[in-house]
Design a protein around this motif. Sequence first.
Motif, PDB file in Angstrom:
ATOM      1  N   ARG A 154      56.059  66.063   8.359  1.00 44.40           N
ATOM      2  CA  ARG A 154      56.144  66.355   9.872  1.00 44.40           C
ATOM      3  C   ARG A 154      57.316  66.534   9.620  1.00 44.40           C
ATOM      4  NH1 ARG A 154      53.097  69.367  13.120  1.00 44.40           N
ATOM      5  NH2 ARG A 154      51.195  67.854  12.554  1.00 44.40           N
ATOM      6  N   ALA A 174      60.922  68.715   9.525  1.00 41.40           N
ATOM      7  CA  ALA A 174      61.712  69.048  10.807  1.00 41.40           C
ATOM      8  C   ALA A 174      63.431  68.494   9.638  1.00 41.40           C
ATOM      9  CB  ALA A 174      61.587  67.829  11.503  1.00 41.40           C
ATOM     10  N   SER A 179      59.278  79.247   8.271  1.00 42.07           N
ATOM     11  CA  SER A 179      59.038  78.421   9.321  1.00 42.07           C
ATOM     12  C   SER A 179      58.475  76.856   9.867  1.00 42.07           C
ATOM     13  CB  SER A 179      57.529  79.280  10.784  1.00 42.07           C
ATOM     14  OG  SER A 179      56.268  78.734   9.516  1.00 42.07           O
ATOM     15  N   ASN A 180      59.107  76.415  10.450  1.00 41.19           N
ATOM     16  CA  ASN A 180      58.062  74.831   9.884  1.00 41.19           C
ATOM     17  C   ASN A 180      57.290  74.739   9.779  1.00 41.19           C
ATOM     18  OD1 ASN A 180      57.182  72.373  12.010  1.00 41.19           O
ATOM     19  ND2 ASN A 180      59.121  72.143  11.187  1.00 41.19           N
ATOM     20  N   ASP A 197      64.827  70.890   7.927  1.00 40.80           N
ATOM     21  CA  ASP A 197      65.059  72.747   8.725  1.00 40.80           C
ATOM     22  C   ASP A 197      66.005  72.457   9.783  1.00 40.80           C
ATOM     23  OD1 ASP A 197      62.285  74.471   7.483  1.00 40.80           O
ATOM     24  OD2 ASP A 197      61.300  73.619   9.735  1.00 40.80           O
ATOM     25  N   THR A 241      57.193  75.176   5.963  1.00 47.23           N
ATOM     26  CA  THR A 241      57.889  74.312   5.367  1.00 47.23           C
ATOM     27  C   THR A 241      57.120  73.243   4.898  1.00 47.23           C
ATOM     28  OG1 THR A 241      59.641  74.807   6.395  1.00 47.23           O
ATOM     29  CG2 THR A 241      59.631  72.509   5.356  1.00 47.23           C
TER      30      THR A 241
END
Lengths: 86, 361
Positions: free
Chosen positions: A72, A76, A2-3, A79, A6
Amino acid sequence: MSNQQTIKRITEIIINELKLEDVTPETFDVDLDLVDEIGIDSMDLATIALVLRDEYGIRIDEDDYPKLTTVRIIAAYIDDKRSQGE
Amino acid sequence: MTVHTPTAAPYRFSDIIADPSIRDRWEKVRRYFFLRESTYDMTNRCNIRCEGCYYYAGDKQFAAEQKEEAAWRRLMEAEKERGITFVVLAGAEPSLVPELCRVCFEVIPLGAIATNGLKPIPSEIDYQIHISVWGNDTTSKAIRNATAMLERQIANYQGDPRAVFVYTFTPDNIDEADSVVARLVEHNCTATFNMFSAPVGYDGPLRHTPASLHKTRGMMQHLLAAYPKTVLFSPYSIVAHTSEQGLHDLFGCSYPRMNPSTAIGLGRSFRQYRTDLHWDRRAACCVPDTDCPDCRHYAAGSAVVTARMYRHATDPATFSAWLDYVDTYLAVWVRGYDKGENLCQSLIDPPPHHPSVSEES
């Protein structure tokens, strides 16, 4: 992954690569600007990109470096690349 | 010596630096990546006038001179405040204003001075000193109108740990480099190499041709093999600076003049101040007014090649070649840094460079 996972892993990598003392993944603000607020330089960023390449099997284009301003945002980005199968 | 062209091997970065010799060199050079440079023209005067001089091309020469030490001290303190840790004092001839060089050294103690070497710079200004050599005394007399130039340069700087003699290859002085470097070595002088890079609009005889680049490459290889301890260079430095493509086309220039990004790296921090202590982002470059497609200048390469670590982390040989380049750069520019033996003896092709849209426009 999941984010959040990560984000956590990238934070660990950055703390380890930059040898940040007295910082843990729990206390690291993932919205801090890596250049303006953490003070990393372009060589540090290239090193982190290589370690992330190893970790996730993706290539980070050099032209994309300026976009990777926070943990962050990097998470993203990674991902997104992984979801595209890169 | 053969050209090695690596294939796209699936090396991980961790695999590459697992080799002890590569890891040691990586850790050695990595400690110096705190350096943030800018350059400063110190005076618009010079005691000689050379064919193809960068300073007297363009309009830099018309900036007014700021001669007040207090103004220079304020500038240096402001530079230090914005994170500059390394200064390059250049045009036209810094040795004519030692009092200003001293102020810079007092505020920012890491740096280099580019000089013609005819007037000694006081020893307490402990910057690296780059002395420009453009051939033997006969050649210097012809294109710099200076008598016994090499003899005077050596007399001023032999055995000086600050001094690096920078031999600039032009199409006309390639053969004589052998005897000039031998003479420098004989006098305990350290040497490195530069390539003449034409100023914009320059149409004189010093512009390189494919044949002169090829011939220079051979001479550099010969001199590096003959004097490996006193010639600060590497096989990859030879490749980068003697390729038919200039540095901008090979690597993509990272100086503000050609790099629109203000986000990271040189585009963010580098400034090139004129003698009036002003700077212009559109002109900011290690050697302003150079014709960018012809740029093979050693100062440009120091930053342009060094900044491309990511691109070279493809396989052990290519990364070793890049490490040799960085090791050379640090030995040439940073006082007290000792160059190690080159890790890669092959002539490695530079990794492919695909200019971004912004670089092409």
